[in-house]
Design an enzyme around this catalytic site. Structure first.
Site, PDB file in Angstrom:
ATOM      1  N   GLU A 411      16.387  61.859  92.281  1.00 28.02           N
ATOM      2  CA  GLU A 411      16.050  61.398  90.933  1.00 28.02           C
ATOM      3  C   GLU A 411      15.302  60.072  90.935  1.00 28.02           C
ATOM      4  OE1 GLU A 411      18.756  62.894  91.877  1.00 28.02           O
ATOM      5  OE2 GLU A 411      18.985  64.574  90.512  1.00 28.02           O
ATOM      6  N   HIS A 478      29.139  67.083  84.477  1.00 29.50           N
ATOM      7  CA  HIS A 478      28.113  67.913  83.834  1.00 29.50           C
ATOM      8  C   HIS A 478      28.256  67.882  82.319  1.00 29.50           C
ATOM      9  CE1 HIS A 478      27.960  69.491  87.934  1.00 29.50           C
ATOM     10  NE2 HIS A 478      26.763  69.964  87.655  1.00 29.50           N
TER      11      HIS A 478
END
Ligand SMILES: Cc1ncc(C[n+]2csc(CCOP(=O)(O)OP(=O)(O)O)c2C)c(N)n1
Length: 672
Positions: A411, A478
């Site tokens: 990322e 998540h």
């Protein structure tokens, strides 16, 4: 030291000498100024100049360089006016960062020099983004990034080199191995024999050279540049050198064994090159003296200009305005419509379709890809697979693999690459697979993207899509709501739509905005809500809230999935007259709309899925208390999720969620 002039003429050799000598003389002057308190401290490059100077000379003027703290030679060789550099080091408003940045932490688009942030490693992936832009437009150019050997221990080094290799990007990575990272010697920094060995691990070529030999630095980098352009590949160069002064001027060199200074003094890049020029009869002693005198005179003159700089005049409005770049017609697209929800009812000519939230986002991306040929999508599994939520399914066929890019799992590097694309006039859009994973790209977002325009006037035309939120039984990693990590960071725009119409219009607006935007998409809304979405290519204005429903007893100020909790609650409780405001943007906040909501009812409930402490609700509550106190009939109340991680078990998750306490909070507020 053995020099090989190859085909260089005497005039060229002398020109190189001037470039090499110049930063040394500047620093010698700076040392005097530092002692007189006329300049702030910096990180010395004395003894290492051949690398920065040689690399800059080997490139063309319009090829981007990502220098670090010891690379005065890059700035001087790119011919940046010295008086302006002095103003920079004095923290003057007329310097390159209006007094906002220290020593070499700034860049200049005009000179194709990208400013560093203190964290070192993040520079490397920006070079990837620039190289990607060069590759996409088929420009025969490279980008070049520096790191110290200490910086190679950072994850950013690994991520940037891996991405450059996997994407076949023409980037030159230079390691300046000067033996110490602050006080840490190389044997406490890494275990391989030579750092260049790592090149093979990334599947790229590499070479180790004497970084103090200016001719071999120039010749190597010129050759590597050619290789990178011809083969569309990255290359790693390890330049061996030594730092002749302390890490910075105050820190000393006690930890360095004395004999090393003696050895490296003999290898001084300038002394050796001078001897070579004398030996080859390219210059005489008097010729050398004349050049030194001339450069010293130039430095004195430039310093006098710097001394004429006006004293700092503080303008708070300018400080705030410079956070963001202004939109230009170019960035905003003249074809875009500006709509809001009322336009659907008032404009019978507006064609709309009933669309799910997820399809509205997809349409925004499709239309934006068509409108902006310079828009590049990046994310894990977004290409053939279509992304974790299938939003980009079919995009590869429609827009090609160059613009719809699968990324390795890194990322930080991808945010950096998006920034690099932006330096070259592209728009970078990254899909964070889950908003939770932003933690590993955090530094690039809050320190690079957010601060860039304020620091040196360069915009970051980057959007990060953030699939967020819970209610999907996916557990602590998540399902998080992490928008508040970013709303407190000046320089970012934070958008969080709740309806399909807003999702499309705000995403188009985010892409058109030349500034960094974090775009939160609640995963639970993707396929559960639908609504009328105009077919047109339109924007919803960032920073404007939506008045969802009028009431006169309680105002619920909320956003995201919680808008539906509020609407459901209002429907289930017709006995309470509930007013609902959907913020839509969390930065900037629509204070006028918040004030109007307080005014309508005098009772405010701030509702969000994010946890309570430090959530945006606290900020809004404080603002209301400060600015709307006389409008209130009751204390502002917050209803937020429990201050724990978000649990997996569905009943535990329901208990965690703010929604579980909505009725209780509402009753408390009404009863007050
Ligand atoms: C992420 C991060 N950690 C620590 C520091 C503090 N720091 C600044 S420079 C430096 C040493 C860097 O060593 P190296 O990469 O070898 O470059 P050099 O200073 O030797 O040129 C350190 C530890 C920092 N700036 N950023």
């Amino acid at each position: 030291m053995v020099f090989d002039r190859k085909h260089l003429s005497n005039a060229e050799l002398i020109s190189i000498y001037r470039s090499l000598l110049y930063p040394r003389l500047i620093e010698e002057k700076m040392l005097l100024l530092l002692r007189q308190g006329k300049i702030s401290k910096w990180f010395s490059g004395i003894g290492q100049e051949a690398i920065a100077v040689g690399a800059t000379l080997a490139l063309e003027q319009d090829e981007w360089i990502m220098p670090l703290h010891r690379n005065l030679g890059v700035f001087s060789t790119r011919n940046m006016p010295l008086h302006k550099l002095f103003m920079q080091w004095q923290g003057n408003k007329e310097g390159y960062s209006k007094g906002r940045e220290r020593s070499f932490h700034f860049g200049s688009k005009e000179h194709h020099v990208c400013g560093m942030i203190s964290h070192l490693g993040p520079q490397l992936a920006i070079a990837d983004g620039v190289a990607l832009a060069n590759k996409l437009r088929k420009a025969e150019k490279v980008s070049l990034a520096f790191t110290g050997e200490g910086g190679t221990s950072e994850g950013d080094f690994h991520e940037a080199l891996n991405v450059a290799a996997v994407w076949d990007l023409p980037v030159i990575f230079i390691i300046e191995n000067n033996g110490y990272g602050l006080s840490t010697p190389t044997n406490e920094q890494y275990r391989c024999e030579s750092l260049v060995e790592r090149a093979r691990g990334y599947g790229m070529e590499g070479v180790k050279i004497d970084g103090n030999n200016i001719l071999s630095v120039i010749d190597t980098i010129k050759g590597v540049r050619q290789y990178c352009i011809e083969h569309k590949k990255p290359y790693l160069i390890e330049c061996m050198t030594f730092r002749m002064r302390g890490h910075e001027e105050a820190s000393g060199t006690k930890y360095v064994p004395k004999h090393l200074f003696e050895i490296w003094e003999e290898k001084d890049p300038i002394k050796n090159y001078e001897s070579y020029l004398l030996h080859e009869a390219v210059l005489t002693e008097t010729g050398i003296e004349a050049i030194r005198a001339e450069l010293k005179e130039k430095i004195e003159q430039e310093l006098q200009v710097a001394y004429q700089a006006k004293p700092m005049e503080i303008d708070t409005e300018e400080e705030l305005e410079d956070l963001f770049a202004e939109s230009t017609v170019d960035s905003r697209q003249s074809t875009v419509k500006h709509l809001d929800h009322s336009d659907i009812t008032h404009h019978s000519s507006l064609t709309t379709h009933d669309k799910r939230f997820v399809d509205a986002i997809k349409e925004a991306l499709q239309q934006s890809m068509t409108q902006h040929p310079n828009l590049v999508l990046m994310g894990q599994d977004i290409a053939e697979y279509g992304g974790a939520f299938k939003i980009t399914e079919g995009f590869v066929q429609e827009f090609g693999k160059e613009r719809v890019r699968n990324t390795p799992i890194c990322e930080s590097a991808i945010v950096g690459a998006a920034l690099g694309l932006s330096l070259e006039g592209y728009k970078g859009l990254m899909e964070m697979q889950f908003a939770d994973f932003v933690t590993v790209g955090f530094n690039q977002i809050v320190n690079n993207l957010a601060k860039l325009h304020y620091r040196w006037g360069q915009n970051a035309d980057v959007v990060i899509r953030m699939p967020t939120g819970g209610g999907v039984g996916a557990g602590p990693f998540h399902s998080q709501s992490n928008e508040a990590w970013f709303t407190k960071t000046p320089g970012l725009k934070i958008v969080y739509p709740s309806t399909p119409m807003d999702a499309k219009g705000l995403l188009i607006a985010a892409i058109n905005d030349p500034n960094p935007v974090l775009f939160f998409e609640h995963k639970a809304l993707y396929r559960s809500v639908s609504g009328a979405v105009p077919e047109a290519y339109y924007e919803i204005e960032i920073g404007k809230a939506r008045h969802v429903r009028s009431g006169d007893e309680v105002s619920i100020i909320t956003y995201g999935a919680a808008v539906y909790w509020a609407e459901d609650y209002a429907a289930e409780h017709p006995e309470i007259s509930i007013d609902i405001l959907d913020l839509r943007s969390l930065a900037p906040l629509d204070y006028a709309a918040i004030r109007a909501a307080v005014q309508r009812t005098g009772r405010v409930l701030l509702l969000h899925e994010d946890t309570l402490i430090g959530g945006i609700g606290g900020e809004i509550a404080a603002w209301i208390a400060e600015h709307c106190f006389e409008l209130l009939d009751a204390p502002v109340m917050r209803c937020a999720s429990l201050d724990t991680p978000i649990p997996f078990n569905i009943e535990l998750e329901q208990n965690f969620m703010a929604k579980a306490r909505l009725h209780e909070t509402m009753q408390k507020l009404i009863a007050y």
